[in-house]
Design an enzyme around this catalytic site. Structure first.
Site, PDB file in Angstrom:
ATOM      1  N   LYS A   1     -23.584 -21.294  15.164  1.00 22.74           N
ATOM      2  CA  LYS A   1     -23.996 -19.746  15.036  1.00 22.74           C
ATOM      3  C   LYS A   1     -23.039 -18.918  14.516  1.00 22.74           C
ATOM      4  O   LYS A   1     -22.303 -18.313  15.586  1.00 22.74           O
ATOM      5  CB  LYS A   1     -24.961 -19.251  16.246  1.00 22.74           C
ATOM      6  CG  LYS A   1     -25.820 -18.034  15.666  1.00 22.74           C
ATOM      7  CD  LYS A   1     -25.248 -16.756  15.964  1.00 22.74           C
ATOM      8  CE  LYS A   1     -25.916 -15.397  15.345  1.00 22.74           C
ATOM      9  NZ  LYS A   1     -25.028 -14.152  14.981  1.00 22.74           N
ATOM     10  N   PRO A   2     -22.471 -18.786  13.313  1.00 26.05           N
ATOM     11  CA  PRO A   2     -21.497 -17.825  13.095  1.00 26.05           C
ATOM     12  C   PRO A   2     -21.874 -16.287  13.255  1.00 26.05           C
ATOM     13  O   PRO A   2     -22.926 -16.046  13.200  1.00 26.05           O
ATOM     14  CB  PRO A   2     -21.153 -18.155  11.815  1.00 26.05           C
ATOM     15  CG  PRO A   2     -22.381 -18.575  11.013  1.00 26.05           C
ATOM     16  CD  PRO A   2     -23.222 -19.334  12.094  1.00 26.05           C
TER      17      PRO A   2
ATOM     18  N   SER B   1     -22.421 -12.484  12.124  1.00 25.46           N
ATOM     19  CA  SER B   1     -23.175 -12.161  10.879  1.00 25.46           C
ATOM     20  C   SER B   1     -22.272 -11.673   9.733  1.00 25.46           C
ATOM     21  O   SER B   1     -22.694 -11.378   8.551  1.00 25.46           O
ATOM     22  CB  SER B   1     -24.242 -10.781  11.241  1.00 25.46           C
ATOM     23  OG  SER B   1     -23.573 -10.083  11.949  1.00 25.46           O
TER      24      SER B   1
ATOM     25  N   GLY C   1     -16.537 -14.041  22.274  1.00 26.24           N
ATOM     26  CA  GLY C   1     -17.170 -12.745  21.984  1.00 26.24           C
ATOM     27  C   GLY C   1     -16.749 -12.008  23.061  1.00 26.24           C
ATOM     28  O   GLY C   1     -16.010 -12.260  24.186  1.00 26.24           O
ATOM     29  N   SER C   2     -17.572 -10.831  23.126  1.00 28.08           N
ATOM     30  CA  SER C   2     -17.054  -9.803  24.162  1.00 28.08           C
ATOM     31  C   SER C   2     -17.652 -10.332  25.667  1.00 28.08           C
ATOM     32  O   SER C   2     -18.545 -11.083  25.821  1.00 28.08           O
ATOM     33  CB  SER C   2     -17.857  -8.450  23.859  1.00 28.08           C
ATOM     34  OG  SER C   2     -19.407  -8.774  23.745  1.00 28.08           O
TER      35      SER C   2
ATOM     36  N   GLU D   1     -14.858 -17.532  26.097  1.00 26.64           N
ATOM     37  CA  GLU D   1     -13.599 -17.028  25.813  1.00 26.64           C
ATOM     38  C   GLU D   1     -14.128 -15.806  25.198  1.00 26.64           C
ATOM     39  O   GLU D   1     -14.535 -15.401  24.409  1.00 26.64           O
ATOM     40  CB  GLU D   1     -12.857 -17.937  24.672  1.00 26.64           C
ATOM     41  CG  GLU D   1     -11.470 -17.434  24.511  1.00 26.64           C
ATOM     42  CD  GLU D   1     -11.348 -16.394  23.233  1.00 26.64           C
ATOM     43  OE1 GLU D   1     -10.965 -15.299  23.759  1.00 26.64           O
ATOM     44  OE2 GLU D   1     -11.164 -16.920  22.171  1.00 26.64           O
ATOM     45  N   LEU D   2     -13.814 -14.714  26.349  1.00 28.65           N
ATOM     46  CA  LEU D   2     -14.352 -13.331  26.138  1.00 28.65           C
ATOM     47  C   LEU D   2     -13.045 -12.312  25.867  1.00 28.65           C
ATOM     48  O   LEU D   2     -12.186 -12.784  25.354  1.00 28.65           O
ATOM     49  CB  LEU D   2     -15.091 -13.101  27.481  1.00 28.65           C
ATOM     50  CG  LEU D   2     -15.865 -14.044  27.964  1.00 28.65           C
ATOM     51  CD1 LEU D   2     -16.895 -13.609  29.445  1.00 28.65           C
ATOM     52  CD2 LEU D   2     -17.203 -14.352  26.941  1.00 28.65           C
TER      53      LEU D   2
ATOM     54  N   CYS E   1      -8.321 -11.062  20.381  1.00 26.56           N
ATOM     55  CA  CYS E   1      -8.270 -10.656  21.742  1.00 26.56           C
ATOM     56  C   CYS E   1      -7.087 -11.221  22.750  1.00 26.56           C
ATOM     57  O   CYS E   1      -7.067 -10.849  23.756  1.00 26.56           O
ATOM     58  CB  CYS E   1      -9.512 -11.725  22.255  1.00 26.56           C
ATOM     59  SG  CYS E   1      -9.622 -13.439  21.756  1.00 26.56           S
TER      60      CYS E   1
ATOM     61  N   GLU F   1     -10.275  -2.405  25.571  1.00 33.25           N
ATOM     62  CA  GLU F   1      -9.605  -3.220  24.259  1.00 33.25           C
ATOM     63  C   GLU F   1      -9.703  -2.430  23.114  1.00 33.25           C
ATOM     64  O   GLU F   1     -11.143  -2.292  22.596  1.00 33.25           O
ATOM     65  CB  GLU F   1     -10.417  -4.649  24.176  1.00 33.25           C
ATOM     66  CG  GLU F   1      -9.931  -5.641  23.072  1.00 33.25           C
ATOM     67  CD  GLU F   1     -10.308  -6.859  23.500  1.00 33.25           C
ATOM     68  OE1 GLU F   1      -9.515  -7.858  22.918  1.00 33.25           O
ATOM     69  OE2 GLU F   1     -11.531  -6.968  23.908  1.00 33.25           O
TER      70      GLU F   1
END
Length: 471
Positions: free
Chosen positions: A168-169, A171, A221-222, A243-244, A277, A375
């Site tokens: 799921k890439p 958007s 992602g976040s 991996e946040l 990140c 961040e």
């Protein structure tokens, strides 16, 4: 979208648009996947698992290396697509294609090194064995900032282990994922092994987490979203790799090679317009060398060219969207209001067609400023000073994040002690670009858990099965 080896449209007939952040123009309309298409992808992956998992590691490797070769053959096309949909400078995008391909190279070979064990038995009439088998159908939820590399970093070990998957890439960047699927099709990867569904985040995510056929999910992602995914995974105890977010400290000790430290921070901070990140977010410089460091830093940043990501010679493209630009502006304004000094930049590019911000250096930054607590995800470099090693380490560790960190020093004792004291999953020691396919990548604390890359990266795609044989 690409489901079970077929190119399909959305059953709802809905589409979503992809915009070029350099121009704000619509570059594509993409079919919007929902639960129905996601379920079809899971079914296809489940059916493909039976044959794919029974192939030898060498047979799977041949498919993966063929796909790798096609990626490299179509480097310019992939880089152009990536640059158009998320604003990465074209030359940098080409570098990402090569980096992404390296994960297929590494895991095509690493799959051949999935070893089991023979354990000494406690009785004469027993033999004890441990074997490793693929966990099953997996899902990868990938980010927009590295749309190709984060996909192969997840699919590479999954495919090598014998798993099949659904991607799921983000958007903002479905086109890169769909181009990858086209190459998988050309490589004759068996249908159902790779599936791509983009569209409604909630509908797709809910199906992935509620469908019992999905055994593992890898997410980049976040931190806030990662925490929600942990809660969703609890219902079925699905395996998760997360991996946040990160908030990387960059420590320049008094004895550092200043020129190398400046070159490193420019490469780290302004890569992908600061939208990584692991980029240097908090720059701690010893007070005795701060002026020299800052002067050279400004000189180097002035040389960076900002512009349309596809234009020749551009170093820094746009922010990915308006909200990204607004966050950068907010952090700079907050810092200036609280006493920071702008050494260079400090404003968005005037009369720009896209979401451009001038690469910025801030001095006299203090810990209470937003830019030191959150961040930024943009091309802004805040500098603050320190007096002792302990104070630098304490300040660096004073964050909920623990992904990447950086140290510059010539003193081997200081280097070892500081590396061990930093609470981060990655330490770049006189190295601003530590990421490679053969080494583990991942964080501590609220930067997630699990590792991608290296031999460690294949572990979460495997189950260990103990077999006790009575003779």
């Amino acid at each position: 979208m690409y489901v079970n080896g077929e190119w399909i449209l959305s059953n709802s007939g809905e589409y979503f648009t992809v915009n070029n952040p350099s121009t704000k123009e619509v570059v594509a309309k993409v079919p919007k996947a929902n639960a129905e298409e996601t379920k079809a992808a899971i079914t296809g992956a489940s059916d493909a698992l039976k044959k794919w998992s029974l192939l030898t590691a060498e047979q799977r490797a041949k498919y993966m290396l063929k796909l790798r070769d096609l990626m490299l053959e179509y480097t310019e096309e992939l880089a152009t697509i990536m640059s158009m949909e998320m604003g990465k400078a074209y030359n940098e995008a080409k570098g990402e294609v090569v980096y992404a391909a390296s994960f297929l190279t590494w895991y095509a070979e690493e799959g051949k090194r999935i070893y089991g064990e023979t354990i000494p038995a406690s009785a004469e009439n027993k033999r004890l064995f441990v074997i490793k088998q693929p966990v099953g159908v997996v899902a990868a939820i990938t980010p927009w900032n590295f749309p190709l590399a984060m996909m192969t970093r997840k699919l590479g070990p999954a495919m090598a282990a014998g798993c099949t998957g659904i991607v799921k890439p983000a958007s903002q960047t479905p086109l890169t994922a769909l181009a990858f699927a086209k190459l998988a099709d050309m490589a004759e990867i068996p249908k159902g092994v790779i599936n791509i569904v983009a569209g409604s985040t909630k509908a797709i995510s809910d199906e992935l987490f509620n469908n019992s056929a999905i055994k593992k999910i890898s997410f980049t992602g976040s931190t806030n979203v990662g925490k929600e995914l942990v809660r969703q995974s609890a219902n079925q105890l699905k395996k998760l790799s997360l991996e946040l977010g990160g908030h990387a400290p960059y420590i320049v000790f008094e004895d550092a090679d200043i020129e190398k430290a400046v070159e490193g921070v420019v490469a780290s901070k302004f890569r992908n317009a600061g939208q990584t990140c692991v980029c240097a977010n908090r720059i701690y410089v010893h007070k005795n060398i701060k002026e020299e460091f800052a002067k050279l830093f400004v000189e180097k940043v002035k040389e960076l060219k900002v512009g349309n990501s596809l234009a020749e010679g551009v170093d820094i493209g746009p922010l990915v969207n308006e909200s990204g630009l607004e966050k950068v502006k907010e952090h700079v304004e907050d810092a200036v209001e609280k006493g920071a000094k702008v050494l260079y930049g400090g404003a968005e590019v005037k009369d720009a067609s896209g979401y451009f911000y001038i690469p910025t250096i801030l001095d006299n930054v203090t810990e209470e400023m937003k830019i030191m607590q959150e961040e930024t995800f943009g091309p802004v470099a805040p500098i603050t000073i320190f007096e002792t090693d302990d104070k630098a380490i304490d300040a660096a560790n004073n964050t909920e994040y623990g992904l990447a960190s950086y140290i510059y020093t010539k003193d081997i004792s200081r280097a070892v002690k500081a590396s061990e004291a930093l609470n981060f999953g990655i330490v770049g020691l006189n190295d601003a670009m530590p990421g490679v396919a053969q080494a583990p990548f991942g964080g501590m604390k609220e930067s997630g858990y699990g590792r991608e890359g290296g031999h460690q990266g294949i572990r979460d795609y495997l189950e260990e099965k103990y077999i006790s044989l009575g003779l």
